[in-house]
Scaffold this motif. Structure first.
Motif, PDB file in Angstrom:
ATOM      1  N   ARG A  28       0.788  -1.155   0.089  1.00 10.71           N
ATOM      2  CA  ARG A  28      -0.097  -0.064  -0.113  1.00 10.71           C
ATOM      3  C   ARG A  28       0.859   1.167  -0.016  1.00 10.71           C
ATOM      4  O   ARG A  28       0.533   2.126  -0.724  1.00 10.71           O
ATOM      5  N   ILE A  32       0.034   2.897  -3.318  1.00  7.10           N
ATOM      6  CA  ILE A  32      -1.249   3.448  -3.367  1.00  7.10           C
ATOM      7  C   ILE A  32      -1.263   4.906  -2.549  1.00  7.10           C
ATOM      8  O   ILE A  32      -2.030   5.788  -2.725  1.00  7.10           O
ATOM      9  N   LYS A  64      -3.538   3.753 -11.395  1.00  8.26           N
ATOM     10  CA  LYS A  64      -4.023   3.960  -9.801  1.00  8.26           C
ATOM     11  C   LYS A  64      -5.057   2.641  -9.701  1.00  8.26           C
ATOM     12  O   LYS A  64      -5.087   1.948  -8.712  1.00  8.26           O
ATOM     13  N   GLN A  65      -6.055   2.572 -10.515  1.00  2.61           N
ATOM     14  CA  GLN A  65      -7.110   1.621 -10.414  1.00  2.61           C
ATOM     15  C   GLN A  65      -6.476   0.167 -10.526  1.00  2.61           C
ATOM     16  O   GLN A  65      -6.915  -0.646  -9.802  1.00  2.61           O
ATOM     17  N   GLU A  68      -4.969  -0.389  -7.119  1.00  2.27           N
ATOM     18  CA  GLU A  68      -6.142  -0.694  -5.995  1.00  2.27           C
ATOM     19  C   GLU A  68      -6.867  -2.064  -6.185  1.00  2.27           C
ATOM     20  O   GLU A  68      -6.958  -2.838  -5.186  1.00  2.27           O
ATOM     21  N   GLU A  69      -6.912  -2.353  -7.608  1.00  2.00           N
ATOM     22  CA  GLU A  69      -7.441  -3.903  -7.879  1.00  2.00           C
ATOM     23  C   GLU A  69      -6.573  -4.757  -7.505  1.00  2.00           C
ATOM     24  O   GLU A  69      -6.965  -5.928  -6.893  1.00  2.00           O
ATOM     25  N   PHE A  71      -4.375  -4.548  -5.051  1.00  2.00           N
ATOM     26  CA  PHE A  71      -4.425  -4.534  -3.399  1.00  2.00           C
ATOM     27  C   PHE A  71      -5.429  -5.534  -2.775  1.00  2.00           C
ATOM     28  O   PHE A  71      -5.270  -6.129  -1.958  1.00  2.00           O
ATOM     29  N   GLN A  72      -6.806  -5.252  -3.409  1.00  2.00           N
ATOM     30  CA  GLN A  72      -7.934  -6.007  -3.062  1.00  2.00           C
ATOM     31  C   GLN A  72      -7.808  -7.601  -3.393  1.00  2.00           C
ATOM     32  O   GLN A  72      -8.149  -8.278  -2.277  1.00  2.00           O
TER      33      GLN A  72
END
Length: 342
Positions: A28, A32, A64-65, A68-69, A71-72
């Protein structure tokens, strides 16, 4: 130059892995957070020529997207791995822990047994409030104005209202039943009561009572005696002897104390029965006509009997307990003795 950096970051994100919360946090911070490599690209937006900002902005947002994807995805993977590892944390080959089950408290067991005995001969359960008014606790039960029970040294009164007190007996429940039910009435009222007494091996300021009431046409003292004979022999055994001694209570006339042969010495005499061979278990009598009239029942048509017993006293005799305080001290050594009652 920016295109090369974006491609490098995309490749790093695709290859990123995490197997612990610490590694998730490191990812993160790297991709992120505001100080991440993606955040640095957003900070460079001000240096991009105006005609290129739109295209550059789209590329950065897509990056960025993507971060984040990923990271999930890593979060789900770490959680799954944790569940799977937890499933094997227990060694199934180990012997079970020797933790015994709890037991029923002796007072609860005694209360249940008393209820069971009287329910079999037609008594229904009734309950009422523990905070009572003067009418239900004293006046309706024929207590005179100057009776000692009305004094503060015997009763816990509510300071803001001298007509409200903690009930001193469950007879108040019987008053409520008679006010709201027409005869025939056959009810049993177990519950907690309060009296301003010094705590000792034989007395407590909080204890439990069970009181019975039977109102109908042609009810006599013989009905009372037969009912209590039946209870004593069911509760303590067929060899138990019962006797009645004349007494006085404001709400019954005639009145009698109930004695049974001492369960600790078999009637031979000991310190518990004070050498007499008899132990008192409660009081009883025929309901005073004034009490019936106070509750709206025609005393010329109906008669009734009432009795009351302390549940602690019954439990002490049944299980040969010599100190009343043991019931409320929650000493595990004491309570463990009653596990067989389960």
């Amino acid at each position: 130059m920016h295109q090369d950096k974006v491609a490098e970051i995309k490749n790093a994100i695709a290859q990123a892995t995490a197997s612990s919360p610490e590694e998730l946090e490191a990812y993160r911070m790297e991709y992120i957070s505001k100080k991440s490599v993606v955040g640095e690209l957003f900070a460079e937006m001000k240096n991009i020529p105006n005609e290129e900002k739109k295209v550059f902005g789209q590329v950065i947002n897509e990056l960025k997207q993507l971060a984040e994807e990923k990271f999930q995805e890593l979060i789900e993977r770490v959680n799954t791995d944790k569940k799977q590892s937890n499933a094997f944390d227990i060694d199934l080959t180990l012997p079970p822990s020797n933790v015994g089950a709890g037991g029923i408290h002796p007072l609860t067991a005694t209360r249940q047994r008393i209820i069971e005995i009287f329910e079999r001969i037609g008594f229904n359960l009734s309950e009422g409030p523990e905070i009572e008014d003067d009418w239900h606790n004293f006046t309706a039960l024929n207590f005179p104005i100057n009776h000692p029970a009305r004094e503060m040294q015997d009763t816990f009164f509510i300071e803001k209202d001298p007509d409200i007190a903690l009930r001193t007996h469950t007879s108040s429940v019987q008053v409520r039943v008679m006010e709201n039910q027409k005869p025939p009435i056959r009810t049993l009222s177990p519950g907690r009561v309060y009296r301003n007494e010094a705590i000792s091996a034989r007395a407590h300021c909080i204890f439990h009572q069970v009181e019975g009431l039977y109102v109908d046409e042609n009810v006599g003292f013989a009905d009372l005696k037969n009912t209590l004979y039946h209870f004593a022999k069911e509760m303590f055994g067929k060899e138990t002897k019962v006797r009645f001694r004349p007494s006085f209570f404001p709400f019954t006339e005639p009145s009698a104390e109930i004695d049974i042969s001492c369960q600790l010495c078999g009637g031979k005499g000991c310190n518990i029965c004070k050498g007499s061979g008899w132990v008192e278990i409660g009081g009883s009598g025929m309901v005073d006509p004034n009490v019936l009239d106070n509750c709206g029942i025609d005393s010329k048509k109906y008669t009734g009997f009432a009795f009351g017993m302390g549940i602690e006293r019954i439990a002490m005799l049944k299980y040969q307990i010599k100190d009343l305080r043991l019931f409320t001290e929650n000493d595990v050594r004491f309570l463990k003795q009653f596990k067989p009652m389960l």
